[in-house]
Design an enzyme around this catalytic site. Structure first.
Site, PDB file in Angstrom:
ATOM      1  CB  SER A 147       5.360  -1.796  11.970  1.00 48.93           C
ATOM      2  OG  SER A 147       4.875  -0.497  12.291  1.00 48.93           O
ATOM      3  N   GLY A 165       2.485   2.314  10.878  1.00 45.80           N
ATOM      4  CA  GLY A 165       3.431   3.423  10.732  1.00 45.80           C
ATOM      5  C   GLY A 165       4.089   3.830  12.032  1.00 45.80           C
ATOM      6  CG  HIS A 210      -5.778   1.871   5.106  1.00 44.70           C
ATOM      7  ND1 HIS A 210      -5.341   2.868   5.948  1.00 44.70           N
ATOM      8  CD2 HIS A 210      -4.764   0.977   5.018  1.00 44.70           C
ATOM      9  CE1 HIS A 210      -4.110   2.590   6.345  1.00 44.70           C
ATOM     10  NE2 HIS A 210      -3.731   1.445   5.802  1.00 44.70           N
ATOM     11  N   GLY A 229       2.886  -1.047   4.314  1.00 50.87           N
ATOM     12  CA  GLY A 229       2.843   0.370   3.977  1.00 50.87           C
ATOM     13  C   GLY A 229       4.234   0.888   3.669  1.00 50.87           C
ATOM     14  N   GLY A 230       4.850   1.537   4.650  1.00 50.61           N
ATOM     15  CA  GLY A 230       6.148   2.192   4.471  1.00 50.61           C
ATOM     16  C   GLY A 230       7.189   1.353   3.740  1.00 50.61           C
ATOM     17  CD  GLU A 290      -2.998   5.604   6.704  1.00 55.61           C
ATOM     18  OE1 GLU A 290      -2.972   5.646   5.464  1.00 55.61           O
ATOM     19  OE2 GLU A 290      -2.069   5.131   7.381  1.00 55.61           O
ATOM     20  CG  ASN A 345      -1.688   1.237   1.452  1.00 55.03           C
ATOM     21  OD1 ASN A 345      -1.796   2.056   0.538  1.00 55.03           O
ATOM     22  ND2 ASN A 345      -2.232   1.410   2.646  1.00 55.03           N
ATOM     23  CD1 TRP A 346       3.314   1.053  -2.995  1.00 54.53           C
ATOM     24  CD2 TRP A 346       3.316   2.324  -4.840  1.00 54.53           C
ATOM     25  NE1 TRP A 346       3.969   0.358  -3.976  1.00 54.53           N
ATOM     26  CE2 TRP A 346       3.986   1.111  -5.122  1.00 54.53           C
ATOM     27  CE3 TRP A 346       3.200   3.267  -5.862  1.00 54.53           C
ATOM     28  CZ2 TRP A 346       4.533   0.820  -6.372  1.00 54.53           C
ATOM     29  CZ3 TRP A 346       3.743   2.985  -7.108  1.00 54.53           C
ATOM     30  CH2 TRP A 346       4.410   1.775  -7.354  1.00 54.53           C
ATOM     31  CE  LYS A 347      -0.099   3.393   4.740  1.00 55.81           C
ATOM     32  NZ  LYS A 347      -0.069   3.526   6.181  1.00 55.81           N
ATOM     33  CD  GLU A 393      -3.241  -2.565   7.477  1.00 57.42           C
ATOM     34  OE1 GLU A 393      -2.089  -2.710   7.068  1.00 57.42           O
ATOM     35  OE2 GLU A 393      -3.934  -1.579   7.187  1.00 57.42           O
TER      36      GLU A 393
END
Ligand code: PGA
Length: 260
Positions: A218, A179, A103, A239-240, A105, A11-13, A173
């Protein structure tokens, strides 16, 4: 036992423009191809921003890359006067296979709630897209209600009332692990995934055995193997660490990290 093909989802966001997207997909796929990566054994999908999807599709098609394409959101509506929204039909036309729904967010910053997310799941099913339904508890919910109650409730709410369920994926998640560098233990992820699977079984029957349940929060190359060694964890949502080609391709090759 049912065999479920593990899914590694990046997931590149809201990161990377379409040129950077092309560069990252090329790097990841070249690295995996050089390592004789078997995409039949482990499925890999990237979820770039909407504006990158057309370029990513063209590249994947031209180079015959085997990575799958996902979108980060979908409209609950089919078409019409919904400024700023992207429909399921538009995504399907770009050869998108997966769509993130709910998600944390989106839930947190855009106020998306279970009834809207249920409609987004319906939009996915109507367009033969596979929703990756994201569920998870906040730190406060963890402290007051334990770890599994909220993810189970969110899962059942997203699946409720559809005429027929298409293929879907659940991504567990814990919000407190996204994150933050704080990771749930693999035992905790397994316990929650098991409760989610059993809740799906009690409402929707044996489809529960085919459904993939991912862990996210993470995840890195250094900790991925522990999660995927668990019976009920069928992949990871990253993610990151999905923004860096070496790290992400390292996660895809998690089998190399399993210490026997
Ligand atoms: P993270 O994000 O890997 O950066 O914690 C996971 C996600 O939000 O899907």
């Amino acid at each position: 036992m049912t065999e479920r093909t593990p899914l590694i989802a990046g997931n590149w966001k809201m990161n990377l423009d379409h040129l950077q997207a092309i560069a990252l997909i090329q790097k990841v796929c070249w690295t995996l191809n050089d390592a004789d990566f078997d995409y039949n054994e482990v499925e890999v999908a990237v979820f770039p921003p909407f504006t990158d999807l057309r370029s990513a599709q063209t590249l994947i098609d031209a180079e015959k890359f085997e990575v799958k394409l996902g979108a980060q959101d979908i409209s609950a509506h089919d078409k019409g006067a919904y400024t700023g929204e992207i429909s399921g039909a538009m995504l399907a036309k770009l050869d998108v296979d997966y769509v993130l729904v709910g998600h944390s967010e989106r839930r947190q910053y855009h106020g998306e709630q279970d009834d809207l997310l249920n409609k987004k799941v319906a939009s996915c099913f109507a367009n033969a897209l596979t929703p990756v339904i994201c569920v998870g508890e906040t730190l406060e919910e963890l402290e007051t209600r334990g770890q599994a109650a909220v993810p189970v409730e969110q899962t059942l709410a997203a699946l409720d009332g559809h005429k027929q369920l298409g293929d879907f994926v659940i991504a567990y998640e814990p919000v407190w692990a996204i994150g933050t560098g704080k990771v749930a233990t693999s035992d905790e992820a397994e316990a929650v995934a098991n409760e989610i699977r059993e809740a799906i079984r009690s409402k929707h029957g044996d489809i529960a055995d085919q459904i993939r349940i991912l862990y996210g929060g993470s995840v890195k190359a250094a900790n991925v193997a522990g999660f995927l060694a668990k019976d009920n964890v069928d992949g990871v949502l990253v993610g990151g660490a999905s923004l860096e080609s070496e790290e992400f391709s390292g996660i895809c090759r998690y089998k190399k990290h399993i210490v026997l």
